[in-house]
Design a protein around this motif. Structure first.
Motif, PDB file in Angstrom:
ATOM      1  N   ALA A  59       0.830  -1.212   0.000  1.00 10.18           N
ATOM      2  CA  ALA A  59       0.000   0.000   0.000  1.00 10.18           C
ATOM      3  C   ALA A  59       0.861   1.258   0.000  1.00 10.18           C
ATOM      4  CB  ALA A  59      -0.928  -0.001   1.218  1.00 10.18           C
ATOM      5  N   LYS A  60       1.988   1.209   0.736  1.00 14.00           N
ATOM      6  CA  LYS A  60       2.855   2.388   0.843  1.00 14.00           C
ATOM      7  C   LYS A  60       3.872   2.467  -0.288  1.00 14.00           C
ATOM      8  CE  LYS A  60       4.895   3.453   4.677  1.00 14.00           C
ATOM      9  NZ  LYS A  60       4.734   4.882   4.922  1.00 14.00           N
ATOM     10  N   GLY A  61       4.079   1.338  -1.005  1.00 16.48           N
ATOM     11  CA  GLY A  61       5.186   1.287  -1.967  1.00 16.48           C
ATOM     12  C   GLY A  61       6.509   1.328  -1.228  1.00 16.48           C
ATOM     13  N   ARG A  62       6.526   0.671  -0.052  1.00 17.90           N
ATOM     14  CA  ARG A  62       7.711   0.735   0.823  1.00 17.90           C
ATOM     15  C   ARG A  62       8.647  -0.424   0.512  1.00 17.90           C
ATOM     16  NH1 ARG A  62       7.931   2.876   6.501  1.00 17.90           N
ATOM     17  NH2 ARG A  62       9.400   1.684   7.719  1.00 17.90           N
ATOM     18  N   PRO A  63       9.979  -0.144   0.376  1.00 18.13           N
ATOM     19  CA  PRO A  63      10.917  -1.238   0.108  1.00 18.13           C
ATOM     20  C   PRO A  63      10.910  -2.243   1.261  1.00 18.13           C
ATOM     21  CG  PRO A  63      12.010   0.915  -0.023  1.00 18.13           C
ATOM     22  CD  PRO A  63      10.639   1.155   0.506  1.00 18.13           C
ATOM     23  N   PRO A 107       3.660   1.966  10.394  1.00 18.15           N
ATOM     24  CA  PRO A 107       4.490   3.007   9.780  1.00 18.15           C
ATOM     25  C   PRO A 107       3.619   4.219   9.466  1.00 18.15           C
ATOM     26  CG  PRO A 107       3.882   1.395   8.127  1.00 18.15           C
ATOM     27  CD  PRO A 107       3.318   0.897   9.442  1.00 18.15           C
ATOM     28  N   SER A 108       4.232   5.313   9.121  1.00 15.18           N
ATOM     29  CA  SER A 108       3.441   6.500   8.790  1.00 15.18           C
ATOM     30  C   SER A 108       2.518   6.189   7.600  1.00 15.18           C
ATOM     31  CB  SER A 108       4.365   7.678   8.465  1.00 15.18           C
ATOM     32  OG  SER A 108       5.319   7.303   7.509  1.00 15.18           O
ATOM     33  N   ALA A 109       1.295   6.739   7.662  1.00 18.54           N
ATOM     34  CA  ALA A 109       0.248   6.378   6.691  1.00 18.54           C
ATOM     35  C   ALA A 109       0.332   7.268   5.447  1.00 18.54           C
ATOM     36  CB  ALA A 109      -1.127   6.484   7.345  1.00 18.54           C
ATOM     37  N   ASN A 110       1.486   7.174   4.763  1.00 27.19           N
ATOM     38  CA  ASN A 110       1.699   7.950   3.536  1.00 27.19           C
ATOM     39  C   ASN A 110       2.385   7.052   2.519  1.00 27.19           C
ATOM     40  OD1 ASN A 110       3.939   8.501   5.705  1.00 27.19           O
ATOM     41  ND2 ASN A 110       4.962   8.602   3.704  1.00 27.19           N
ATOM     42  N   LEU A 111       2.394   7.494   1.269  1.00 23.90           N
ATOM     43  CA  LEU A 111       3.187   6.780   0.271  1.00 23.90           C
ATOM     44  C   LEU A 111       4.658   6.890   0.647  1.00 23.90           C
ATOM     45  CD1 LEU A 111       1.342   7.945  -2.989  1.00 23.90           C
ATOM     46  CD2 LEU A 111       1.289   5.660  -1.948  1.00 23.90           C
ATOM     47  N   VAL A 143       5.781  13.060   2.328  1.00 21.35           N
ATOM     48  CA  VAL A 143       5.682  13.718   3.631  1.00 21.35           C
ATOM     49  C   VAL A 143       4.691  12.947   4.514  1.00 21.35           C
ATOM     50  CG1 VAL A 143       5.062  15.884   4.744  1.00 21.35           C
ATOM     51  CG2 VAL A 143       6.137  15.902   2.482  1.00 21.35           C
ATOM     52  N   SER A 144       5.035  12.750   5.798  1.00 23.66           N
ATOM     53  CA  SER A 144       4.155  12.016   6.707  1.00 23.66           C
ATOM     54  C   SER A 144       2.858  12.785   6.949  1.00 23.66           C
ATOM     55  CB  SER A 144       4.850  11.786   8.046  1.00 23.66           C
ATOM     56  OG  SER A 144       5.888  10.864   7.893  1.00 23.66           O
ATOM     57  N   PRO A 145       1.741  12.053   7.190  1.00 22.86           N
ATOM     58  CA  PRO A 145       0.433  12.693   7.353  1.00 22.86           C
ATOM     59  C   PRO A 145       0.191  13.150   8.790  1.00 22.86           C
ATOM     60  CG  PRO A 145       0.187  10.317   7.340  1.00 22.86           C
ATOM     61  CD  PRO A 145       1.652  10.584   7.208  1.00 22.86           C
ATOM     62  N   SER A 203      17.061  11.014   0.846  1.00 19.47           N
ATOM     63  CA  SER A 203      15.877  11.709   0.354  1.00 19.47           C
ATOM     64  C   SER A 203      14.645  10.987   0.871  1.00 19.47           C
ATOM     65  CB  SER A 203      15.854  11.731  -1.173  1.00 19.47           C
ATOM     66  OG  SER A 203      14.583  12.214  -1.594  1.00 19.47           O
ATOM     67  N   HIS A 204      13.882  11.655   1.685  1.00 26.20           N
ATOM     68  CA  HIS A 204      12.779  11.022   2.401  1.00 26.20           C
ATOM     69  C   HIS A 204      11.921  12.180   2.861  1.00 26.20           C
ATOM     70  CE1 HIS A 204      12.048   7.096   4.698  1.00 26.20           C
ATOM     71  NE2 HIS A 204      10.948   7.779   4.761  1.00 26.20           N
ATOM     72  N   TYR A 205      10.722  11.914   3.298  1.00 24.86           N
ATOM     73  CA  TYR A 205       9.882  12.976   3.850  1.00 24.86           C
ATOM     74  C   TYR A 205       9.812  14.146   2.870  1.00 24.86           C
ATOM     75  CZ  TYR A 205      11.365  10.447   8.044  1.00 24.86           C
ATOM     76  OH  TYR A 205      11.670   9.484   8.954  1.00 24.86           O
TER      77      TYR A 205
HETATM   78 MG    MG Z   1       7.456   6.976   7.355  1.00 23.35          MG
END
Ligand code: MG
Ligand code: AMP
Length: 332
Positions: free
Chosen positions: A58-62, A146-150, A154-156, A237-239
């Motif tokens: 859902a997040k596209g998280r590695p 985890p934070s509920a963002n892609l 940026v975190s929600p 590069s994050h957030y």
């Molecule tokens: Mg996060």
């Protein structure tokens, strides 16, 4: 697999009927966005490998980026982790609160392997938010959140932010209003030394005062023995908003938006400049609470760059500057 709903359902928190529904959803392996004091988290049953896999999708998280496990109270800690004396001290003092501890797993830890990215350590915290705690108690077990963002975005800090990133990709959003802290938890690894893995919502100074010693910085990016990053997923590069970010701005160039801090004015601002001030009175707690919402707001103003005024580095300033540095980092 069930088809994804086109629109994610939103629930108000609080009533026992709602809590029972949320607990049932988690037991069924569904993904539920919940408010915490730091940012909105995307919760799933930590013991359910399939639910954890859905979080990454859902997040596209590695998959190499492990998740933080949320528990109800200190008593649940011993089931999954082996805290040393420093960890017990910090947990007693700061939980519930915006502090995540990275600890060795217990040998019979039943949290899904995927949640800890195959590491023999686990990141864990008790959130200081009534709704999050109510849901954890109603569910009755550990939850990854985890934070509920892609991933990389940026975190929600509001339910609307979650909606804009994840609508249609998750099952439920619980709207608890804007969060109080506004940046993610501070992460401390508790081993022979206490290592600051990520500055966050609990200032370093508060932790060092309780420990009676300084937190150690991670040695570079990687553990030299294993070559593995000590805090995997902490990418440069994050957030990041989509618009470019320019730090330590003392002026505004044509076509830039301004993220201001404090009462001092900068040159170059005119009627066409979009300006948001993180805290006009220079309050770092207020600035942290506003940071991600303002980055999102300026991101849609059509400016080519967001110029950011300097933010002092003490208190929550360390976490704010960390997130701003990542927002400004080159993206490849
Ligand atoms: Mg996060
Ligand atoms: P978040 O993206 O806010 O949920 O934070 C998760 C972050 O916690 C990861 O990206 C890692 O940096 C850190 N983390 C989680 N588990 C571990 C672990 N076992 N060891 C080190 N860092 C971890």
């Amino acid at each position: 697999m069930q088809p994804k709903p086109a629109v994610t359902a939103r629930l108000s928190p609080g009533t026992p009927r709602h809590l029972a529904r949320l607990a049932r959803a988690l037991r069924r392996g569904e993904l539920v966005a919940v408010p915490t004091e730091t940012v909105y988290g995307l919760a799933a049953n930590a013991l359910d490998a399939r639910a954890c896999r859905k979080i990454f999708a859902a997040k596209g998280r590695p998959a190499r980026d492990p998740l933080i496990v949320h528990i109800r109270d200190l008593r649940e800690l011993a089931l999954v982790a082996q805290p040393n004396a420093a960890a017990r001290l910090l947990a007693k003092k700061f939980w519930p609160g915006p502090l995540t501890l990275v600890l060795p797993k217990t040998s019979d830890c039943n949290v899904a392997e995927l949640a800890t990215a195959g590491l023999d350590t686990i990141a864990i915290r008790v959130p200081a938010h009534r709704v999050a705690l109510d849901i954890l108690r109603a569910f009755g077990g550990p939850v990854v959140a985890p934070s509920a963002n892609l991933s990389g975005h940026v975190s929600p800090t509001t339910a609307a932010h979650v909606q804009s990133d994840l609508a249609g990709r998750i099952d439920l959003i619980v709207d608890g209003g804007p969060v109080a802290v506004g940046v993610e938890s501070t992460i401390v690894g508790c081993f022979d030394e206490a290592v600051l893995l990520r500055p966050g919502g609990l200032p370093r100074g508060d932790i060092e005062r309780v420990l009676g010693r300084k937190l150690v910085q991670p040695p570079g990016d990687a553990d030299s023995d294993s070559g593995r990053p000590l805090a995997p997923g902490m990418l440069a590069s994050h957030y990041a908003p989509r618009t470019l970010v320019r730090l330590d701005a003392c002026n505004v160039e044509p076509g830039e938006a301004l993220l201001a801090f404090g009462p001092v004015a900068v040159s170059g601002v005119d009627a066409a400049t979009s300006v948001l001030n993180l805290s006009a009175r220079g309050d770092l707690d207020e600035a942290a609470a506003n940071l991600f919402g303002y980055l999102r707001a300026l991101d849609v103003h059509g400016a080519h760059t967001i110029a950011v005024m300097p933010v002092p580095h003490h208190g929550l300033g360390e976490a704010i500057n960390d997130r701003l540095r990542r927002a400004a980092a080159r993206r490849d």
